[in-house]
Scaffold this motif. Structure first.
Motif, PDB file in Angstrom:
ATOM      1  N   ALA A 175      64.524  34.755  33.959  1.00 55.89           N
ATOM      2  CA  ALA A 175      65.639  33.873  34.311  1.00 55.89           C
ATOM      3  C   ALA A 175      66.765  35.217  33.894  1.00 55.89           C
ATOM      4  O   ALA A 175      67.623  35.315  34.682  1.00 55.89           O
ATOM      5  CB  ALA A 175      65.997  32.802  33.131  1.00 55.89           C
ATOM      6  N   GLU A 176      66.441  35.928  32.814  1.00 53.89           N
ATOM      7  CA  GLU A 176      67.312  37.166  32.407  1.00 53.89           C
ATOM      8  C   GLU A 176      67.323  38.243  33.399  1.00 53.89           C
ATOM      9  O   GLU A 176      68.477  38.590  33.863  1.00 53.89           O
ATOM     10  CB  GLU A 176      66.710  37.773  31.101  1.00 53.89           C
ATOM     11  N   ALA A 177      66.272  38.354  34.114  1.00 52.46           N
ATOM     12  CA  ALA A 177      65.992  39.488  35.175  1.00 52.46           C
ATOM     13  C   ALA A 177      66.987  38.961  36.407  1.00 52.46           C
ATOM     14  O   ALA A 177      67.590  39.840  36.997  1.00 52.46           O
ATOM     15  CB  ALA A 177      64.660  39.609  35.628  1.00 52.46           C
ATOM     16  N   VAL A 178      66.844  37.574  36.586  1.00 53.73           N
ATOM     17  CA  VAL A 178      67.682  37.129  37.732  1.00 53.73           C
ATOM     18  C   VAL A 178      69.039  37.106  37.455  1.00 53.73           C
ATOM     19  O   VAL A 178      70.078  37.554  38.367  1.00 53.73           O
ATOM     20  CB  VAL A 178      67.189  35.664  38.079  1.00 53.73           C
ATOM     21  N   ARG A 179      69.572  36.794  36.039  1.00 50.77           N
ATOM     22  CA  ARG A 179      70.827  36.962  35.740  1.00 50.77           C
ATOM     23  C   ARG A 179      71.418  38.354  35.840  1.00 50.77           C
ATOM     24  O   ARG A 179      72.458  38.602  36.402  1.00 50.77           O
ATOM     25  CB  ARG A 179      71.246  36.518  34.334  1.00 50.77           C
ATOM     26  N   LEU A 180      70.828  39.310  35.419  1.00 51.40           N
ATOM     27  CA  LEU A 180      71.043  40.677  35.532  1.00 51.40           C
ATOM     28  C   LEU A 180      71.186  41.259  36.858  1.00 51.40           C
ATOM     29  O   LEU A 180      72.033  41.824  37.395  1.00 51.40           O
ATOM     30  CB  LEU A 180      70.087  41.719  34.953  1.00 51.40           C
ATOM     31  N   ARG A 181      70.267  40.997  37.687  1.00 51.78           N
ATOM     32  CA  ARG A 181      70.421  41.268  39.145  1.00 51.78           C
ATOM     33  C   ARG A 181      71.441  40.655  40.045  1.00 51.78           C
ATOM     34  O   ARG A 181      72.236  41.270  40.718  1.00 51.78           O
ATOM     35  CB  ARG A 181      68.833  40.841  39.921  1.00 51.78           C
TER      36      ARG A 181
END
Length: 271
Positions: free
Chosen positions: A12-18
């Motif tokens: 979820a954090e990777a999705v947010r950063l992207r």
């Protein structure tokens, strides 16, 4: 289960950063923009920009950095998603087994509360009875929420590790009332219990019924649930070749020709 949650949080954090990463241009797009600008300047002024090489190098360098990071974020998102799904699939049997143990605890507590309640079946009756009955009713209503959570988690896990065709069957089976008790035909499950499966509206009546059924369970896999459905409804037979036709040769009787009539004189009649 903690490992699954941790991996899902990181995904979820990777999705947010992207998603939060600023838009930009690829190196090729950045160079094309500088070239277009230089050509436009030459076209309108007749002069080539003296800083073309410097501008092109700067635009390309910045685009390379942007492109490298955005590609890395996309890879991180994809790899973490794959890891989360892999861990989830590997741990699904353990999660379902844990839910089965938790269900057994809930229903044992519900049966104990039901013994104390006796004929008390409503909140008003529990209030009137007071004392142990009221405490038992409060415990029972708390167990309703626990049962809802277990059943919701059960179907979520089964759906998450099943493909599209299996998920369609899971919806059908849940609507029909499967996945609640093992070895009991649907006709023998009260309609109010089957309705609770369909819409998740469990109440004290459903908890008490399940507690006394002694057959409530959590399927350990899609195959486990499928086997229970087949046992409850009879085996499902699939024919990949379509309908069966009788290809044996038929015996057709040849009719026997009529015998000639010899009772009449074949000679011509002369008056």
């Amino acid at each position: 289960m903690t490992e699954v949650a941790t991996t899902q949080e990181r995904h979820a954090e990777a999705v947010r950063l992207r998603r939060a990463f600023p838009s930009g241009a690829t190196p090729a797009q950045a160079l094309t923009a500088v070239q277009d600008k230089a050509i436009a300047t030459l076209t309108t002024t007749g002069k080539w920009p003296p800083n073309f090489a410097k501008d092109a190098a700067k635009a390309h360098a910045e685009a390379v950095v942007w492109d490298a990071e955005v590609v890395a974020l996309r890879r991180a998102e994809a790899e973490l998603q794959h890891e989360a799904e892999s861990i989830r699939d590997d741990m699904a049997p353990d999660v379902l087994a844990h839910l089965g143990s938790r269900l057994a605890e809930i229903l044992k507590a519900a049966k104990d509360a039901g013994t104390v309640l006796g004929d008390v079946t409503t909140a008003d009756e529990a209030i009137d009875a007071g004392g142990d009955a009221l405490d038992a009713w409060r415990r029972l209503t708390g167990l309703v929420a626990d049962l809802r959570n277990v059943r919701a988690a059960q179907w979520d896990v089964l759906r998450s590790v099943s493909h599209e065709g299996e998920r369609a069957l899971l919806r059908k089976w849940a609507d029909e009332g499967h996945g609640e008790v093992r070895g009991v035909r649907l006709d023998n499950i009260p309609l109010h219990v089957r309705a609770a499966v369909r819409n998740g509206s469990y109440g004290t009546a459903q908890v008490v019924w399940l507690a006394h059924s002694d057959a409530a369970y959590v399927p350990t896999s899609f195959a486990d649930l499928e086997a229970d459905v087949m046992a409850a409804e009879g085996p499902v037979v699939y024919d990949d070749h379509g309908p069966v036709f009788d290809m044996n040769p038929r015996v057709v009787l040849i009719p026997v020709p009529a015998q000639p009539d010899t009772s009449r004189d074949p000679r011509p009649y002369i008056d």
